[in-house]
Design a protein around this motif. Structure first.
Motif, PDB file in Angstrom:
ATOM      1  N   LEU A   1      17.833  99.595 -49.550  1.00 46.63           N
ATOM      2  CA  LEU A   1      16.790  99.089 -50.441  1.00 46.63           C
ATOM      3  C   LEU A   1      16.981  97.583 -50.568  1.00 46.63           C
ATOM      4  N   GLY A   2      15.933  96.828 -50.278  1.00 52.89           N
ATOM      5  CA  GLY A   2      15.984  95.372 -50.410  1.00 52.89           C
ATOM      6  C   GLY A   2      15.603  94.963 -51.822  1.00 52.89           C
ATOM      7  N   ILE A   3      16.318  93.975 -52.357  1.00 54.26           N
ATOM      8  CA  ILE A   3      16.102  93.572 -53.746  1.00 54.26           C
ATOM      9  C   ILE A   3      15.804  92.090 -53.827  1.00 54.26           C
ATOM     10  N   ASP A   4      14.727  91.775 -54.542  1.00 51.08           N
ATOM     11  CA  ASP A   4      14.316  90.386 -54.714  1.00 51.08           C
ATOM     12  C   ASP A   4      15.036  89.816 -55.938  1.00 51.08           C
ATOM     13  N   PRO A   5      15.954  88.878 -55.743  1.00 49.90           N
ATOM     14  CA  PRO A   5      16.770  88.416 -56.869  1.00 49.90           C
ATOM     15  C   PRO A   5      16.012  87.491 -57.816  1.00 49.90           C
ATOM     16  N   SER A   6      14.712  87.271 -57.545  1.00 51.29           N
ATOM     17  CA  SER A   6      13.972  86.414 -58.477  1.00 51.29           C
ATOM     18  C   SER A   6      13.354  87.234 -59.607  1.00 51.29           C
ATOM     19  N   ARG A   7      13.394  88.574 -59.461  1.00 44.82           N
ATOM     20  CA  ARG A   7      12.791  89.409 -60.514  1.00 44.82           C
ATOM     21  C   ARG A   7      13.771  90.487 -60.976  1.00 44.82           C
ATOM     22  N   PRO A   8      14.714  90.115 -61.826  1.00 44.01           N
ATOM     23  CA  PRO A   8      15.788  91.045 -62.172  1.00 44.01           C
ATOM     24  C   PRO A   8      15.394  92.094 -63.202  1.00 44.01           C
ATOM     25  N   ASP A   9      14.294  91.894 -63.936  1.00 43.10           N
ATOM     26  CA  ASP A   9      13.986  92.845 -65.014  1.00 43.10           C
ATOM     27  C   ASP A   9      13.309  94.094 -64.482  1.00 43.10           C
ATOM     28  N   LEU A  10      13.918  95.228 -64.732  1.00 46.43           N
ATOM     29  CA  LEU A  10      13.381  96.482 -64.203  1.00 46.43           C
ATOM     30  C   LEU A  10      12.558  97.213 -65.251  1.00 46.43           C
ATOM     31  N   HIS A  11      11.436  97.757 -64.810  1.00 45.56           N
ATOM     32  CA  HIS A  11      10.680  98.649 -65.686  1.00 45.56           C
ATOM     33  C   HIS A  11      10.560  99.997 -64.993  1.00 45.56           C
ATOM     34  N   LEU A  12       9.893 100.926 -65.649  1.00 49.37           N
ATOM     35  CA  LEU A  12       9.855 102.281 -65.086  1.00 49.37           C
ATOM     36  C   LEU A  12       9.177 102.321 -63.717  1.00 49.37           C
ATOM     37  N   GLY A  13       8.323 101.311 -63.452  1.00 50.14           N
ATOM     38  CA  GLY A  13       7.697 101.234 -62.125  1.00 50.14           C
ATOM     39  C   GLY A  13       8.747 101.102 -61.031  1.00 50.14           C
ATOM     40  N   HIS A  14       9.792 100.324 -61.313  1.00 54.17           N
ATOM     41  CA  HIS A  14      10.868 100.171 -60.324  1.00 54.17           C
ATOM     42  C   HIS A  14      11.744 101.409 -60.241  1.00 54.17           C
ATOM     43  N   SER A  15      11.732 102.200 -61.290  1.00 57.62           N
ATOM     44  CA  SER A  15      12.664 103.330 -61.338  1.00 57.62           C
ATOM     45  C   SER A  15      12.306 104.391 -60.300  1.00 57.62           C
ATOM     46  N   VAL A  16      11.031 104.425 -59.876  1.00 56.97           N
ATOM     47  CA  VAL A  16      10.610 105.487 -58.955  1.00 56.97           C
ATOM     48  C   VAL A  16      11.421 105.437 -57.667  1.00 56.97           C
ATOM     49  N   VAL A  17      11.540 104.229 -57.093  1.00 49.73           N
ATOM     50  CA  VAL A  17      12.267 104.108 -55.828  1.00 49.73           C
ATOM     51  C   VAL A  17      13.772 104.290 -56.053  1.00 49.73           C
ATOM     52  N   LEU A  18      14.257 103.835 -57.224  1.00 45.50           N
ATOM     53  CA  LEU A  18      15.690 103.996 -57.514  1.00 45.50           C
ATOM     54  C   LEU A  18      16.046 105.472 -57.710  1.00 45.50           C
ATOM     55  N   LYS A  19      15.131 106.226 -58.322  1.00 48.56           N
ATOM     56  CA  LYS A  19      15.387 107.661 -58.489  1.00 48.56           C
ATOM     57  C   LYS A  19      15.401 108.362 -57.127  1.00 48.56           C
ATOM     58  N   LYS A  20      14.548 107.873 -56.211  1.00 47.74           N
ATOM     59  CA  LYS A  20      14.541 108.458 -54.866  1.00 47.74           C
ATOM     60  C   LYS A  20      15.853 108.131 -54.148  1.00 47.74           C
ATOM     61  N   LEU A  21      16.342 106.925 -54.333  1.00 48.22           N
ATOM     62  CA  LEU A  21      17.652 106.557 -53.776  1.00 48.22           C
ATOM     63  C   LEU A  21      18.732 107.471 -54.331  1.00 48.22           C
ATOM     64  N   LYS A  22      18.650 107.726 -55.649  1.00 46.86           N
ATOM     65  CA  LYS A  22      19.642 108.586 -56.287  1.00 46.86           C
ATOM     66  C   LYS A  22      19.624 109.979 -55.654  1.00 46.86           C
ATOM     67  N   GLU A  23      18.443 110.460 -55.292  1.00 51.20           N
ATOM     68  CA  GLU A  23      18.371 111.778 -54.642  1.00 51.20           C
ATOM     69  C   GLU A  23      19.138 111.763 -53.317  1.00 51.20           C
ATOM     70  N   PHE A  24      18.974 110.657 -52.537  1.00 54.58           N
ATOM     71  CA  PHE A  24      19.745 110.538 -51.288  1.00 54.58           C
ATOM     72  C   PHE A  24      21.246 110.510 -51.615  1.00 54.58           C
ATOM     73  N   GLN A  25      21.567 109.771 -52.665  1.00 55.85           N
ATOM     74  CA  GLN A  25      22.975 109.652 -53.078  1.00 55.85           C
ATOM     75  C   GLN A  25      23.534 111.029 -53.459  1.00 55.85           C
TER      76      GLN A  25
END
Lengths: 405, 405
Positions: free
Chosen positions: A42-66
């Motif tokens: 997963l590539g991360i843009d360091p100019s936008r560090p604040d996460l909202h639930l919109g970002h959580s969708v892809v992170l939850k999918k990563l967690k499933e792989f994990q």
């Protein structure tokens, strides 16, 4: 080597729930069934560090792989972040200092850690490889891509049609992002639909460099609280992952009914069976909702708060919400504001008490009949208010302040 | 600081003779009149070290700048030369080793030294600046150019229309060439019409980097000996600058009359007045040529040979030419070829004596009645020839061989 879960049911869930598209699904399925640990990027843009639930969708999918035992690699685009966009054409690429990048990355991890198991997550900074590259390397990489292929990208072809110039530097960014996949030997890359082009460039570059090409998995974009537009900070239709429980609860209770099922799917850990039941319960064709949507939202809110805070916090937030809205009582805790003035124009009062961020917002609130002072709705935005000790001001549905003099 | 010649007549000659286009002429005129020494740039491709008279046009123009006191800078594209074209799409960009680049550069200077005063000429290798640059520098440079602007280039827009892919690396080369102008603070860049785009890119980049922009001067392309196509090695319609006097003389005598004036203009140091007289002498409107074009060509040939060799060589070449063609005598020196065979088919004989490069060329020569053996024209390409000591073979107008057994 970690043990890899190859249970077909889990794989199927991984590849369907919240998934927009997989390129190529059959290939990815085979990789997952092989029992080999995969590198998930997963590539991360360091100019936008604040996460909202919109970002959580892809992170939850990563967690499933994990959870299945695969290896998660977060790429921090610190190199490109520090360069920014030298043409100044892209608003999303301000140049950041090394310190800002590291600070933002820390903020990001603090939040992503609520979803991912960071102890099992690898973090790579792309300056590690890009800082050492020269013209020769750049030209070799650039030789793997053609002009026709790069300007095919929706954003670019749109701009060429509109006559909006594209700086040559801008077409280099997809190439750099693609190279990240080569460097970490990514097997799968995850991202939003807007990242599809760049992720496919990674797949192509790997092929051209005789590497097994990564699969690309895009997730659904999360619709914001307004029910129409993509969740984003700039549209103010978002819930931050670090937001307090009361605020999360109130915001989720405000979403249109049509979003309930979508939010359950993308934001909670409900099983497929639970999701089917929720769908049936909400379905008007089965004789209208069997469960009051309001109760369903409360359940949704509690599940989300339990995930980001705790079960106890979720219960407390529900009680607080009910106290204010159902029982029309004042909230348990109201911020107290000390004022020295004897009297203030209502707009100034709203700004001073931080209930409005500007006089124009304050005026809009008054005109929308959303401002109550000491239990009385204020109708005139030019009104002067006499300041009294203990006076409670309410602006909108969930914002309160108490005056102390 | 060198003394600069600002004589208007010289400046006018510099800016007109053999000049195709100047961007922007008025600007360049002012620079030349200012009396300041100017940096005059010529970029050199180290993959093609062999110079012919076609290349001499731009070098002679450089020499004119040098004569006025300006500073000539030759840029050896060694960095790009060593990288070549990693996409393999460009035939003109084979990757060269450091040794090849240096060897080719030496060959180039040896030849260019016949025209330029090398002691007053600066040579820069562009690896000096490019080898030290990284991604960040590349992106900064690339940000100064847009996709639309780069693909405007004739060659690129043509290829996009034809659906021939352009590698992203290829569009970086004009940017690199442009940067050379920034690095050496070029005031003027010279080149052929085919280099106009790249030279203008240099002008633009200098502007964007807040530098006084260079002017661009393109020279006429020299038409080859055939009178129709551009002089080039691959078309075999060229005269090399190191060719021997006899060969130069013969080739110039073979050009169509229509080229005479053009060659005087681009290849000799004739003054404007002399050129006007030549033009008048050749003009059929003034009652047909006053001077036999054959004599004019001989004068042209002698002027060119005197320039590249010596006046004595020029005279000798003329005598030799007359001996063979006017007086039908054999040339003074004929290469001797030792043969052991008693008899040979005529085609093999022509190849063995190096009068033809292949049997098919030999066959063409015989069929064109261009082969004489011992004074007799050979008409049958299947003929077997009896080998005799001292036998002279002639193929075409100027090629001879003498057999020794």
């Amino acid at each position: 080597m970690p043990k890899i879960n190859t249970n077909p049911k889990n794989i199927n869930e991984l590849l369907t729930r919240g998934v927009e598209e997989i390129i190529v699904k059959k290939e990815l399925e085979e990789k997952l069934k092989s029992g080999q640990p995969l590198n998930i990027k997963l590539g991360i843009d360091p100019s936008r560090p604040d996460l909202h639930l919109g970002h959580s969708v892809v992170l939850k999918k990563l967690k499933e792989f994990q959870n299945l035992g695969h290896h998660i690699i977060l790429i921090i685009g610190d190199f490109t972040g520090m360069i920014g966009d030298p043409s100044g054409k892209s608003k999303t690429r301000p140049a950041l200092s090394k310190e800002e990048v590291l600070k933002n990355a820390k903020t990001y991890f603090d939040q992503a850690g609520k979803i991912l198991d960071l102890k099992k997550t690898e973090v790579r900074y792309n300056s590690t490889w890009f800082a050492a590259m020269g013209w020769e390397d750049v030209l070799k990489l650039a030789s793997k891509f053609t002009v026709a292929r790069i300007i095919e990208r929706d954003e670019f072809s749109q701009r060429l049609k509109n006559g909006t110039d594209i700086a040559i530097s801008e077409i280099m960014y997809p190439i750099m992002q693609a190279y990240d996949s080569v460097e970490i030997k990514a097997d799968v890359e995850l991202g939003g639909t807007d990242q599809k082009f760049n992720m496919l460039a990674g797949r192509e570059l790997q092929k051209k460099m005789n590497m097994r090409p990564q699969n690309v998995l895009t997730v659904h974009l999360l619709v914001g609280l307004d029910g129409t537009q993509k969740m984003s900070k700039s549209l103010d239709n978002y819930i931050g992952v670090t937001e307090n429980p009361n605020s999360m609860f109130g915001k989720i209770m405000s979403i249109p009914d049509s979003l309930i099922f979508n939010y359950f799917t993308l934001l909670t850990d409900s099983t497929t069976e639970e999701l089917e039941k929720i769908k049936a319960d909400l379905n008007p064709l089965s004789g209208g909702p069997k469960i009051n949507p309001r109760d369903m939202k409360a359940r949704l809110a509690k599940e989300i708060i339990a995930f980001y805070h705790s079960k106890k916090d979720a219960e407390a937030a529900e009680q607080e919400f009910n106290k204010i809205f159902r029982d029309k009582e004042l909230p348990t805790e109201i911020p107290e504001i000390k004022l020295a003035e004897k009297s203030l124009p209502v707009l100034d009062l709203l700004v001073k008490t931080k209930l409005a961020s500007s006089k124009s917002e304050a005026k809009r609130l008054v005109e929308g009949k959303a401002v109550e002072i000491a239990g009385k709705v204020i109708l005139d935005w030019k009104a002067a208010i006499e300041i009294k000790n203990g006076m409670v001001i309410k602006a909108g549905k969930r914002k309160f302040a108490k005056i102390v003099i």
